[in-house]
Write a protein that holds these residues in place. Structure first.
Motif, PDB file in Angstrom:
ATOM      1  N   SER A  36      52.209  32.306  27.334  1.00 53.14           N
ATOM      2  CA  SER A  36      52.664  32.851  28.617  1.00 53.14           C
ATOM      3  C   SER A  36      51.545  33.384  29.479  1.00 53.14           C
ATOM      4  CB  SER A  36      53.692  33.966  28.357  1.00 53.14           C
ATOM      5  OG  SER A  36      53.130  34.976  27.539  1.00 53.14           O
ATOM      6  N   GLY A  37      50.306  33.292  29.017  1.00 56.33           N
ATOM      7  CA  GLY A  37      49.196  33.826  29.792  1.00 56.33           C
ATOM      8  C   GLY A  37      49.004  35.307  29.548  1.00 56.33           C
ATOM      9  N   PRO A  38      47.874  35.852  29.961  1.00 51.93           N
ATOM     10  CA  PRO A  38      47.597  37.268  29.692  1.00 51.93           C
ATOM     11  C   PRO A  38      48.425  38.186  30.582  1.00 51.93           C
ATOM     12  CG  PRO A  38      45.869  36.338  31.055  1.00 51.93           C
ATOM     13  CD  PRO A  38      46.780  35.190  30.691  1.00 51.93           C
ATOM     14  N   ALA A  39      48.649  39.397  30.094  1.00 51.52           N
ATOM     15  CA  ALA A  39      49.247  40.435  30.935  1.00 51.52           C
ATOM     16  C   ALA A  39      48.150  40.949  31.850  1.00 51.52           C
ATOM     17  CB  ALA A  39      49.799  41.561  30.071  1.00 51.52           C
ATOM     18  N   LEU A  40      48.282  40.698  33.135  1.00 56.98           N
ATOM     19  CA  LEU A  40      47.159  40.935  34.041  1.00 56.98           C
ATOM     20  C   LEU A  40      46.972  42.401  34.407  1.00 56.98           C
ATOM     21  CD1 LEU A  40      47.530  37.797  36.317  1.00 56.98           C
ATOM     22  CD2 LEU A  40      45.758  38.263  34.625  1.00 56.98           C
ATOM     23  N   HIS A  41      47.968  43.236  34.173  1.00 60.81           N
ATOM     24  CA  HIS A  41      47.802  44.666  34.454  1.00 60.81           C
ATOM     25  C   HIS A  41      48.599  45.457  33.421  1.00 60.81           C
ATOM     26  CE1 HIS A  41      48.132  48.232  37.527  1.00 60.81           C
ATOM     27  NE2 HIS A  41      47.470  48.540  36.428  1.00 60.81           N
ATOM     28  N   SER A  42      47.885  46.104  32.525  1.00 59.57           N
ATOM     29  CA  SER A  42      48.524  46.899  31.473  1.00 59.57           C
ATOM     30  C   SER A  42      48.011  48.330  31.547  1.00 59.57           C
ATOM     31  CB  SER A  42      48.207  46.323  30.083  1.00 59.57           C
ATOM     32  OG  SER A  42      48.679  45.012  29.951  1.00 59.57           O
ATOM     33  N   GLU A  43      48.870  49.275  31.206  1.00 56.78           N
ATOM     34  CA  GLU A  43      48.475  50.676  31.102  1.00 56.78           C
ATOM     35  C   GLU A  43      48.716  51.153  29.688  1.00 56.78           C
ATOM     36  OE1 GLU A  43      48.974  52.591  35.559  1.00 56.78           O
ATOM     37  OE2 GLU A  43      50.532  52.940  34.063  1.00 56.78           O
ATOM     38  N   ILE A  44      47.789  51.942  29.170  1.00 57.61           N
ATOM     39  CA  ILE A  44      47.888  52.467  27.814  1.00 57.61           C
ATOM     40  C   ILE A  44      47.784  53.980  27.881  1.00 57.61           C
ATOM     41  CG2 ILE A  44      46.866  52.493  25.517  1.00 57.61           C
ATOM     42  CD1 ILE A  44      46.056  49.591  27.789  1.00 57.61           C
ATOM     43  N   PHE A  45      48.873  54.672  27.586  1.00 54.12           N
ATOM     44  CA  PHE A  45      48.891  56.134  27.589  1.00 54.12           C
ATOM     45  C   PHE A  45      48.501  56.629  26.203  1.00 54.12           C
ATOM     46  CE2 PHE A  45      50.918  57.338  31.630  1.00 54.12           C
ATOM     47  CZ  PHE A  45      51.263  56.085  32.102  1.00 54.12           C
ATOM     48  N   THR A 157      47.265  45.660  40.740  1.00 53.59           N
ATOM     49  CA  THR A 157      48.079  44.545  40.248  1.00 53.59           C
ATOM     50  C   THR A 157      47.854  43.283  41.085  1.00 53.59           C
ATOM     51  OG1 THR A 157      49.773  46.065  39.455  1.00 53.59           O
ATOM     52  CG2 THR A 157      50.437  43.786  39.762  1.00 53.59           C
ATOM     53  N   LEU A 158      47.854  43.438  42.388  1.00 53.85           N
ATOM     54  CA  LEU A 158      47.671  42.277  43.261  1.00 53.85           C
ATOM     55  C   LEU A 158      46.288  41.659  43.085  1.00 53.85           C
ATOM     56  CD1 LEU A 158      49.392  43.553  46.527  1.00 53.85           C
ATOM     57  CD2 LEU A 158      50.273  41.901  44.873  1.00 53.85           C
ATOM     58  N   ALA A 159      45.266  42.513  42.941  1.00 54.94           N
ATOM     59  CA  ALA A 159      43.912  41.988  42.744  1.00 54.94           C
ATOM     60  C   ALA A 159      43.816  41.225  41.422  1.00 54.94           C
ATOM     61  CB  ALA A 159      42.900  43.130  42.779  1.00 54.94           C
ATOM     62  N   ALA A 160      44.438  41.775  40.380  1.00 57.66           N
ATOM     63  CA  ALA A 160      44.397  41.105  39.077  1.00 57.66           C
ATOM     64  C   ALA A 160      45.133  39.771  39.132  1.00 57.66           C
ATOM     65  CB  ALA A 160      44.997  42.016  38.011  1.00 57.66           C
ATOM     66  N   GLN A 161      46.296  39.744  39.792  1.00 56.56           N
ATOM     67  CA  GLN A 161      47.068  38.512  39.868  1.00 56.56           C
ATOM     68  C   GLN A 161      46.382  37.456  40.729  1.00 56.56           C
ATOM     69  OE1 GLN A 161      50.878  39.917  41.297  1.00 56.56           O
ATOM     70  NE2 GLN A 161      51.664  40.189  39.220  1.00 56.56           N
ATOM     71  N   LYS A 162      45.763  37.879  41.805  1.00 57.68           N
ATOM     72  CA  LYS A 162      45.142  36.917  42.717  1.00 57.68           C
ATOM     73  C   LYS A 162      43.923  36.255  42.099  1.00 57.68           C
ATOM     74  CE  LYS A 162      43.260  36.466  47.390  1.00 57.68           C
ATOM     75  NZ  LYS A 162      43.002  37.164  48.667  1.00 57.68           N
ATOM     76  N   HIS A 163      43.131  37.031  41.345  1.00 56.27           N
ATOM     77  CA  HIS A 163      41.873  36.501  40.828  1.00 56.27           C
ATOM     78  C   HIS A 163      41.928  36.187  39.326  1.00 56.27           C
ATOM     79  CE1 HIS A 163      39.944  37.420  44.673  1.00 56.27           C
ATOM     80  NE2 HIS A 163      40.628  38.556  44.666  1.00 56.27           N
ATOM     81  N   GLY A 164      43.051  36.525  38.673  1.00 60.96           N
ATOM     82  CA  GLY A 164      43.222  36.145  37.272  1.00 60.96           C
ATOM     83  C   GLY A 164      42.364  36.914  36.302  1.00 60.96           C
ATOM     84  N   VAL A 165      41.950  38.130  36.681  1.00 62.77           N
ATOM     85  CA  VAL A 165      41.142  38.966  35.783  1.00 62.77           C
ATOM     86  C   VAL A 165      42.037  40.084  35.246  1.00 62.77           C
ATOM     87  CG1 VAL A 165      39.108  40.435  35.579  1.00 62.77           C
ATOM     88  CG2 VAL A 165      39.063  38.439  37.093  1.00 62.77           C
ATOM     89  N   PRO A 166      42.278  40.156  33.938  1.00 57.04           N
ATOM     90  CA  PRO A 166      43.184  41.169  33.390  1.00 57.04           C
ATOM     91  C   PRO A 166      42.575  42.565  33.443  1.00 57.04           C
ATOM     92  CG  PRO A 166      42.960  39.289  31.890  1.00 57.04           C
ATOM     93  CD  PRO A 166      41.877  39.175  32.912  1.00 57.04           C
ATOM     94  N   LEU A 167      43.444  43.566  33.644  1.00 56.63           N
ATOM     95  CA  LEU A 167      43.049  44.976  33.657  1.00 56.63           C
ATOM     96  C   LEU A 167      43.821  45.722  32.574  1.00 56.63           C
ATOM     97  CD1 LEU A 167      41.808  47.599  34.813  1.00 56.63           C
ATOM     98  CD2 LEU A 167      43.732  47.660  36.428  1.00 56.63           C
ATOM     99  N   PHE A 168      43.100  46.504  31.779  1.00 50.15           N
ATOM    100  CA  PHE A 168      43.703  47.372  30.767  1.00 50.15           C
ATOM    101  C   PHE A 168      43.250  48.798  31.100  1.00 50.15           C
ATOM    102  CE2 PHE A 168      43.337  43.184  29.063  1.00 50.15           C
ATOM    103  CZ  PHE A 168      44.532  42.970  28.386  1.00 50.15           C
ATOM    104  N   LEU A 169      44.158  49.584  31.666  1.00 51.86           N
ATOM    105  CA  LEU A 169      43.821  50.914  32.156  1.00 51.86           C
ATOM    106  C   LEU A 169      44.328  51.965  31.178  1.00 51.86           C
ATOM    107  CD1 LEU A 169      42.635  52.669  34.390  1.00 51.86           C
ATOM    108  CD2 LEU A 169      44.857  52.575  35.544  1.00 51.86           C
ATOM    109  N   VAL A 170      43.401  52.747  30.610  1.00 51.73           N
ATOM    110  CA  VAL A 170      43.745  53.811  29.673  1.00 51.73           C
ATOM    111  C   VAL A 170      44.036  55.077  30.471  1.00 51.73           C
ATOM    112  CG1 VAL A 170      42.964  55.165  27.702  1.00 51.73           C
ATOM    113  CG2 VAL A 170      42.245  52.777  27.943  1.00 51.73           C
ATOM    114  N   ARG A 171      45.186  55.681  30.226  1.00 52.37           N
ATOM    115  CA  ARG A 171      45.597  56.914  30.898  1.00 52.37           C
ATOM    116  C   ARG A 171      45.546  58.044  29.876  1.00 52.37           C
ATOM    117  NH1 ARG A 171      48.909  55.912  35.279  1.00 52.37           N
ATOM    118  NH2 ARG A 171      48.574  58.150  35.629  1.00 52.37           N
ATOM    119  N   LEU A 172      44.505  58.837  29.919  1.00 55.18           N
ATOM    120  CA  LEU A 172      44.312  59.916  28.945  1.00 55.18           C
ATOM    121  C   LEU A 172      45.074  61.164  29.389  1.00 55.18           C
ATOM    122  CD1 LEU A 172      40.474  59.535  28.311  1.00 55.18           C
ATOM    123  CD2 LEU A 172      42.316  58.886  26.765  1.00 55.18           C
ATOM    124  N   ASP A 173      45.875  61.713  28.498  1.00 55.58           N
ATOM    125  CA  ASP A 173      46.611  62.967  28.744  1.00 55.58           C
ATOM    126  C   ASP A 173      47.404  62.887  30.042  1.00 55.58           C
ATOM    127  OD1 ASP A 173      45.405  63.923  26.455  1.00 55.58           O
ATOM    128  OD2 ASP A 173      43.750  64.863  27.532  1.00 55.58           O
TER     129      ASP A 173
END
Length: 262
Positions: A36-45, A157-173
């Motif tokens: 299904s392709g990579p998840a292009l925008h993920s958040e990790i709390f 999200t739009l930048a990741a989808q348009k250019h196909g570069v996945p983002l994994f954003l860690v949200r600390l506390d």
């Protein structure tokens, strides 16, 4: 005017609804990016008191990166760089990436950016997502900064989808707030399984990961760990583990106890 009679609807509408429902009910699993392709925008709390956030972000990123087949005309090995952006506060809480501890394929291709403010980190993240010469981008931000509102999340999200570069954003506390991220996780560290040949030795890192929101997958909770270069996921109850990616809707019936004398 609201139409309650489904008869006038074209048959393709029912097909689309059925396809969306099927995808929505499919459980996430490692290696799913190959289909299904990579998840292009993920958040990790995650809590800043442990390193689960950055570790799971890297594990998910590497799982997607290694699972996606290389297309025709491309090099056999993906030699692109990886961008890691931190705010100073996030780096103070969780530490900077330790190059010697990274997988060999990343140790020499990591670009680290340390931003003074969340606004600077968001700018660096968005610019990184616009660069197709990056394999993926990892970000670390602490708390719920005002700059990271729904509009800023939507821009990522739009930048990741348009250019196909996945983002994994860690949200600390951070508290769970509004976001356009396609997959949102909450993770904690759990005790490692004892090693086969030396139960007293430190085991491989393990995490409990809850997928509490996703656009194309049902929510769920897994125990994750690395097995060499592969990410493994298990449900805490054996009967809940998926087989072949399809949900077993009769699992609950199989576990139900029959009344005495029945």
């Amino acid at each position: 005017m609201i139409h309650t009679d489904p008869a006038p609807l074209p048959f393709t509408a029912f097909e689309d609804v059925a396809a969306i429902s099927t995808r929505r009910s499919a459980r996430w699993r490692p290696g799913l990016a190959a289909q299904s392709g990579p998840a292009l925008h993920s958040e990790i709390f995650a809590s800043s008191r442990e390193g689960a956030g950055a570790a799971v972000a890297l594990a998910l990123a590497l799982d997607d990166w290694r699972s996606i087949p290389r297309g025709e005309g491309r090099e056999e090995e993906d030699r692109r760089e990886v961008l890691w952006v931190q705010t100073r506060e996030a780096a103070r809480l969780s530490g900077r990436p330790y190059r010697a501890g990274l997988p060999l394929e990343l140790a020499t291709r990591l670009i680290h950016v340390l931003a003074d403010k969340p606004e600077d980190a968001l700018f660096a993240l968005e610019e990184g997502l616009r660069c197709r010469d990056l394999a993926f981008v990892i970000g670390e931000v602490s708390g719920n900064p005002r700059a990271l509102d729904f509009t800023a999340s939507r821009r990522l999200t739009l930048a990741a989808q348009k250019h196909g570069v996945p983002l994994f954003l860690v949200r600390l506390d951070a508290q769970r707030d509004l976001s356009s991220a396609r997959m949102r996780w909450e993770v904690t560290s759990v005790p490692s399984a004892p090693l086969r040949w030396n139960a007293q030795a430190p085991g491989v890192p393990a995490w409990r990961a809850e997928l509490f929101r996703a656009r194309t997958h049902a929510p769920g909770e897994w125990l994750l760990h690395q097995d060499g270069v592969r990410l493994k996921a298990m449900r805490e109850r054996a009967a809940d583990n998926d087989t072949g990616g399809a949900m077993d809707w009769t699992a609950g019936l199989q576990r139900r106890r029959l009344p005495q004398g029945a």
